[in-house]
Design a protein around this motif. Structure first.
Motif, PDB file in Angstrom:
ATOM      1  N   GLU A 101       0.821  -1.219   0.000  1.00 41.43           N
ATOM      2  CA  GLU A 101       0.000   0.000   0.000  1.00 41.43           C
ATOM      3  C   GLU A 101       0.853   1.268   0.000  1.00 41.43           C
ATOM      4  O   GLU A 101       0.449   2.282  -0.577  1.00 41.43           O
ATOM      5  N   ARG A 102       2.028   1.222   0.629  1.00 39.64           N
ATOM      6  CA  ARG A 102       2.755   2.449   0.932  1.00 39.64           C
ATOM      7  C   ARG A 102       4.127   2.564   0.264  1.00 39.64           C
ATOM      8  O   ARG A 102       4.789   3.603   0.392  1.00 39.64           O
ATOM      9  N   ARG A 103       4.570   1.542  -0.437  1.00 38.60           N
ATOM     10  CA  ARG A 103       5.940   1.553  -0.964  1.00 38.60           C
ATOM     11  C   ARG A 103       6.168   2.711  -1.919  1.00 38.60           C
ATOM     12  O   ARG A 103       5.283   3.150  -2.641  1.00 38.60           O
ATOM     13  N   THR A 104       7.406   3.199  -1.894  1.00 43.56           N
ATOM     14  CA  THR A 104       7.843   4.243  -2.814  1.00 43.56           C
ATOM     15  C   THR A 104       8.771   3.611  -3.848  1.00 43.56           C
ATOM     16  O   THR A 104       9.161   2.445  -3.733  1.00 43.56           O
ATOM     17  N   GLU A 105       9.164   4.398  -4.824  1.00 45.47           N
ATOM     18  CA  GLU A 105      10.105   3.890  -5.821  1.00 45.47           C
ATOM     19  C   GLU A 105      11.444   3.531  -5.177  1.00 45.47           C
ATOM     20  O   GLU A 105      12.080   2.545  -5.557  1.00 45.47           O
ATOM     21  N   ASP A 106      11.863   4.321  -4.192  1.00 48.63           N
ATOM     22  CA  ASP A 106      13.103   4.003  -3.483  1.00 48.63           C
ATOM     23  C   ASP A 106      12.981   2.674  -2.744  1.00 48.63           C
ATOM     24  O   ASP A 106      13.938   1.896  -2.689  1.00 48.63           O
ATOM     25  N   ASP A 107      11.816   2.429  -2.157  1.00 45.40           N
ATOM     26  CA  ASP A 107      11.592   1.159  -1.463  1.00 45.40           C
ATOM     27  C   ASP A 107      11.703  -0.019  -2.433  1.00 45.40           C
ATOM     28  O   ASP A 107      12.334  -1.040  -2.133  1.00 45.40           O
ATOM     29  N   LEU A 108      11.086   0.120  -3.594  1.00 49.90           N
ATOM     30  CA  LEU A 108      11.125  -0.954  -4.588  1.00 49.90           C
ATOM     31  C   LEU A 108      12.548  -1.209  -5.072  1.00 49.90           C
ATOM     32  O   LEU A 108      12.944  -2.358  -5.301  1.00 49.90           O
ATOM     33  N   THR A 109      13.317  -0.133  -5.195  1.00 52.29           N
ATOM     34  CA  THR A 109      14.715  -0.275  -5.602  1.00 52.29           C
ATOM     35  C   THR A 109      15.506  -1.047  -4.549  1.00 52.29           C
ATOM     36  O   THR A 109      16.323  -1.916  -4.878  1.00 52.29           O
ATOM     37  N   ALA A 110      15.252  -0.750  -3.268  1.00 54.09           N
ATOM     38  CA  ALA A 110      15.956  -1.432  -2.169  1.00 54.09           C
ATOM     39  C   ALA A 110      15.588  -2.912  -2.118  1.00 54.09           C
ATOM     40  O   ALA A 110      16.445  -3.776  -1.887  1.00 54.09           O
ATOM     41  N   ILE A 111      14.307  -3.215  -2.343  1.00 54.05           N
ATOM     42  CA  ILE A 111      13.862  -4.614  -2.336  1.00 54.05           C
ATOM     43  C   ILE A 111      14.528  -5.379  -3.480  1.00 54.05           C
ATOM     44  O   ILE A 111      15.022  -6.496  -3.295  1.00 54.05           O
ATOM     45  N   ALA A 112      14.548  -4.781  -4.655  1.00 52.40           N
ATOM     46  CA  ALA A 112      15.170  -5.437  -5.817  1.00 52.40           C
ATOM     47  C   ALA A 112      16.664  -5.645  -5.593  1.00 52.40           C
ATOM     48  O   ALA A 112      17.218  -6.698  -5.942  1.00 52.40           O
ATOM     49  N   ALA A 113      17.332  -4.662  -4.999  1.00 55.45           N
ATOM     50  CA  ALA A 113      18.771  -4.765  -4.741  1.00 55.45           C
ATOM     51  C   ALA A 113      19.060  -5.890  -3.755  1.00 55.45           C
ATOM     52  O   ALA A 113      20.054  -6.627  -3.903  1.00 55.45           O
ATOM     53  N   ALA A 114      18.188  -6.043  -2.764  1.00 52.64           N
ATOM     54  CA  ALA A 114      18.372  -7.109  -1.775  1.00 52.64           C
ATOM     55  C   ALA A 114      18.269  -8.480  -2.436  1.00 52.64           C
ATOM     56  O   ALA A 114      19.056  -9.394  -2.139  1.00 52.64           O
TER      57      ALA A 114
END
Length: 233
Positions: A117-130
């Motif tokens: 519900e709340r993720r930002t583009e930066d959050d998605l980038t961090a998840i993908a990097a992990a």
């Protein structure tokens, strides 16, 4: 003289002595990952103990991910040593693990829902990097422990819930134990990575329900570890 000084003296279990002898055998013999240990019958004869004691020792090593027992095919080293954890510590982790996993399911399922519900583009980038980090670890022969930690931390951050994040920090040490326990199960790193991808996709698509379902499925997989099926008695 304090009462503590007269506490009962600990007695080493016979199978713990067998574990120590096997550790020395591997070290002195220069055995490496993939090498086979002698058969149970031979070990029992050479050590002068029952096959039951040898079998108990092998189970303790298997629970810790140090050996792989191939039914009908023998027992093989997973790593280059048999540096086993003390049985008392193993038993304590076995006692504590169900509560940790229960807390993880409750907290992380909600965190995944909120992240969708709340993720930002930066959050998605961090998840993908992990996940990229975890994939590289596994490709290099590791278990993906650090990538797993980074992934769950990124999902927690994407939920943007300060209180839930604080709850997660309060049990971080126990979560780390459950992570290591899970990822050393045979075939688990690749399976966990695939489940992480499913969680990522639901979060990126902004689908709270599927994200929560995918996380719940993942944590229940984490709970399927050899340690919990081990009977210390």
């Amino acid at each position: 003289m304090s009462d503590d000084a007269l506490r009962p003296m600990a007695r080493t279990r016979l199978y713990e002595q067998v574990v120590e002898r096997l550790r020395s055998h591997v070290a002195d013999g220069g055995l490496r990952a993939g090498d086979r240990l002698p058969p149970e019958r031979e070990l029992a004869q050479r050590l002068g103990v029952s096959r039951a004691s040898v079998r108990q020792a092998i189970v303790v090593l298997e629970v810790q991910g140090l050996v792989e027992v191939r039914h009908g095919g023998g027992t093989y080293l997973v790593g280059d040593s048999l540096d086993a954890e003390p049985v008392e510590r193993l038993m304590e982790r076995r006692r504590r693990l169900p509560d940790v996993l229960e807390a993880r399911e409750a907290l992380e399922t909600k965190l995944a829902e909120l992240a969708a519900e709340r993720r930002t583009e930066d959050d998605l980038t961090a998840i993908a990097a992990a996940l990229d980090h975890m994939e590289r670890e596994i490709a290099g022969g590791g278990h993906g422990v650090e990538g797993d930690r980074l992934f769950h931390a990124a999902v927690t951050a994407a939920a943007h819930s300060a209180l839930l994040a604080e709850f997660m920090r309060s049990i971080a040490e126990q979560i780390a134990e459950s992570r290591t326990e899970s990822l050393r199960q045979p075939g688990r790193p690749a399976r966990s990575l695939a489940q992480h991808r499913a969680i990522q996709e639901a979060i990126a698509a902004g689908r709270p329900g599927p994200a929560a379902t995918a996380m719940r499925r993942h944590v229940r997989t984490v709970a399927k570890v050899r340690l919990l099926s081990w009977d210390p008695s």
